[in-house]
Write an enzyme that holds these catalytic residues in place. Structure first.
Site, mmCIF file in Angstrom:
data_model
loop_
_atom_site.group_PDB
_atom_site.id
_atom_site.type_symbol
_atom_site.label_atom_id
_atom_site.label_comp_id
_atom_site.label_asym_id
_atom_site.label_seq_id
_atom_site.Cartn_x
_atom_site.Cartn_y
_atom_site.Cartn_z
ATOM 1 N N LYS A 287 0.871 -1.176 0.000
ATOM 2 C CA LYS A 287 0.000 0.000 0.000
ATOM 3 C C LYS A 287 0.912 1.231 0.000
ATOM 4 C CE LYS A 287 -2.310 3.552 1.571
ATOM 5 N NZ LYS A 287 -1.637 4.824 1.929
ATOM 6 N N CYS B 23 13.303 10.643 7.975
ATOM 7 C CA CYS B 23 13.155 10.324 9.399
ATOM 8 C C CYS B 23 14.483 10.355 10.142
ATOM 9 C CB CYS B 23 12.490 8.966 9.568
ATOM 10 S SG CYS B 23 13.285 7.663 8.624
ATOM 11 N N GLU C 251 8.946 1.369 11.440
ATOM 12 C CA GLU C 251 10.026 2.352 11.354
ATOM 13 C C GLU C 251 9.345 3.711 11.406
ATOM 14 O OE1 GLU C 251 12.038 5.230 10.280
ATOM 15 O OE2 GLU C 251 11.944 4.399 8.242
ATOM 16 N N GLU D 201 9.293 16.237 15.389
ATOM 17 C CA GLU D 201 9.952 16.160 14.089
ATOM 18 C C GLU D 201 9.373 17.217 13.153
ATOM 19 O OE1 GLU D 201 11.480 12.305 11.562
ATOM 20 O OE2 GLU D 201 9.391 12.358 12.216
#
Length: 628
Positions: free
Chosen positions: A189, A298, A264, A395
């Site tokens: 996906k 990330c 992750e 973040e």
């Protein structure tokens, strides 16, 4: 559509890599209800294509297809799966220019960087093509002598892989490579923002000969697709790269059916510059880790911690370097920073910058939307940042570098670890002792020492705390797609029957044959000894010493029948004589199991008056004196 976008789209369509349908069971499929979603170029706002907007029904069919294909794919040899992956890798490299253009078109990163992602993404397929042949099991020393213990590694089954938009190829190959290598099948996906790269990669997978159903692609209604993957009992594992918020929801959803999960998730990477660092190395590393992909990774440095002895010097040099970064359309020459993925991303960056300013931080470079418009944002440096500010706690996922001043090594470690994330961290120092000391004190899964680019297919990628579960890449990445099966084999002790009948006198050879037949049919057999403790029936050796010979050995898993009859060679003629078994000697291995038998026979010479010669050339009886 602008002229530039139109030209690239036409070129990609001609290559056959610009597809708009999902892939289910090896067939390109539209959404069942005909719905589509638009894919935009973030650098221009142009609509690149409209792709199938799939949901629950399509996802269920993709899962069924993957489940059906698993039976065949998992039974292929590791060498066969390796060969398929190698062919896929070759096609990815062969089409790296087109794939790079597709990534720049839908994601926005500079073309050079996009082509670099193709090489990086393909490296996972190459690596796991090789590792497919190295999925080793284990043998465990047993605590008991009659058994052997084994560990087999087996594919987990159907995998649901949910991937992000920031690396639309590499985040797929990093998951699909090890899954296919282990024998799993996959339903991918991709992000609805960047589905075109995933579809192109799937097209090349089909061209490589990967069987239908092994790799499927569904995109569109993210919640509907995600729930279908979570609820299906046929899906045995979920692997996800994305935000911590979504990762937690997936983890909770997987709990109902107890699926394996690897996540992750987000990071809050500190980049620590000590005053003993090489300034040029620190500048180069900090630029790379902060502004690659416009800060949308990330593992980007989310906080740059600079020791007070080098703070002013570093900040000045860093500001000069950032001011020279060229921003623009990723297809333009010399561009090193493209747009952010969409308007929501720009608004998030703006809110973080405003929060920092309101709490006392100072904008040193940039700090606003770029004059190019759309979703471009100026490369930004903010000074005098405190660790309690939003931009230091969460973040930012954009081209903003907050700089935090610190005094001591202990303070830097405390600030760096003061977060719920733990994915990547960076330190710059010329002290070997400090390198080891700080690296081991940082609570992060990845630590770069004097290096800002840490990702590679041969090393494990993953984090501590709320940055996720499991590892991707490297030999450790295979374990995420394997189940461990423990097998115990116990040797069944066989019973050995030594069967004989003292043979007396026979008129001719046919009488002897009928006697043996009677013995085998159970009429005249006599069990003279039963022996338990056989080690390995298929390698049992039975021999005779003296006047006896082994006439027949029949074995099954639990019993061994040995027919012994008296035979002696007399001047070249084989004769049947009466005898008695005197002794049975068992030879045992180091575990105490019988692996050979010696039968010692005694020839009863005094009883002999005559014997029958077993020769086609001689029949009848004779006396010993006549023969002599």
């Amino acid at each position: 559509m602008s002229m530039g976008t139109e030209t690239v789209v036409a070129r990609l369509k001609a290559s056959g890599l610009l597809q708009t349908k999902g892939l289910i069971g090896g067939k390109w499929t539209d959404a069942y209800d005909g719905r589509t979603i638009e894919v935009n170029n973030p650098a221009s706002g142009d609509v690149i294509a409209s792709v199938a907007c799939m949901g629950e029904k399509e996802t269920k069919d993709a899962i069924s297809s993957a489940y059906d294909a698993f039976g065949h794919w998992s039974k292929l040899t590791a060498a066969d799966r390796s060969s398929h992956l190698r062919k896929w890798y070759n096609l990815l490299i062969q089409h790296k220019e087109e794939l790079g253009q597709l990534i720049t078109l839908e994601q926005g990163k500079p073309l050079k960087e996009a082509i670099g992602e193709v090489g990086y993404g393909a490296s996972f397929i190459e690596f796991f093509a090789e590792e497919a042949k190295r999925v080793y099991g284990d043998i465990i020393p047993s605590t008991l002598p009659d058994r052997r213990l084994f560990v087999l590694k087996q594919p987990v089954g159907v995998v649901g892989a949910i991937t992000p938009w920031n690396f639309p190829l590499a985040m797929i190959t990093r998951k699909v490579g090890p899954a296919l290598a282990c024998g799993c099948t996959v339903v991918i996906k991709p992000s609805e923002f960047t589905p075109l790269t995933a579809i192109a990669a799937a097209e090349l997978a089909l061209q490589s000969g990967i069987p239908p159903g092994v790799l499927n692609v569904v995109m569109g209604d993210a919640p509907s697709i995600g729930n279908s993957l979570l609820e299906s009992p046929l899906v045995r594992k979920i692997t996800f790269t994305g935000s911590t918020v979504v990762g937690k929801k997936l983890m909770a959803g997987a709990a109902d059916s107890v699926k394996k999960v690897s996540l992750e998730l987000g990071g809050n990477a500190p980049c620590i510059v000590f005053d003993d660092a090489d300034l040029e190395v620190a500048l180069k590393g900090s630029l790379a880790t902060k502004f690659r992909n416009s800060g949308q990774t990330c593992v980007c440095a989310n906080r740059i911690l600079v020791q007070e002895g080098i703070y002013e010097k570093f900040t000045s040099a860093f500001s000069n370097a950032v001011q020279n970064l060229k921003v623009g359309n990723g297809f333009n020459e010399g561009v090193v920073q493209g747009p952010l993925i969409n308007e929501s991303a720009v608004k998030k960056v703006e809110s973080f910058v405003q929060d920092a300013i309101l709490k006392g931080a100072k904008v040193l470079v940039g700090g606003k939307r770029h004059s190019l418009g759309f979703t471009f944002y100026e490369p930004t440096i903010i000074g005098d940042v405190k660790n309690e500010m939003l931009i230091a706690r969460q973040e930012v996922f954009g081209p903003v570098a907050p700089i935090i001043r610190f005094k001591t090594e202990e303070e830097a470690i405390q600030i760096a670890n003061d977060t719920n994330a733990g994915l990547a961290a960076y330190i710059f120092t010329n002290s070997i002792k400090r390198s080891w000391r700080v690296s081991e004190a940082l609570e992060y899964g990845i630590v770069g020492v004097n290096e800002g680019l840490v990702s590679t297919e041969v090393a494990p990628f993953g984090g501590y705390k709320q940055s996720g579960l499991g590892r991707e890449g490297s030999k450790y990445g295979l374990d995420e797609y394997l189940e461990y099966a423990y097998l115990i084999f116990v040797y069944t002790e066989a019973r050995i029957h030594l069967v004989w009948r003292k043979i007396e006198l026979f008129e001719n050879l046919s009488d002897l044959v009928w006697m043996l037949f009677d013995n085998l049919s159970g009429g005249l057999m006599e069990v003279v000894e039963d022996v338990e403790g056989l080690g390995s029936v298929d390698t049992l050796e039975v021999v005779t010493e003296g006047w006896g010979c082994v006439g027949l050995v029949e074995m099954d898993p639990k019993e061994v029948w040995v027919l012994v009859f008296p035979m002696v060679d007399w001047h070249g003629l084989t004769c049947v004589v009466p005898y008695e078994i005197v002794e049975v000697v068992h030879s045992k291995d180091e575990k105490g199991r019988i692996n050979s038998i010696v039968i010692r026979c005694y020839h009863v010479v005094d009883w002999i008056v005559n014997w029958v010669l077993m020769s086609d050339y001689f029949e009848g009886s004779t006396t010993r004196s006549e023969r002599d």
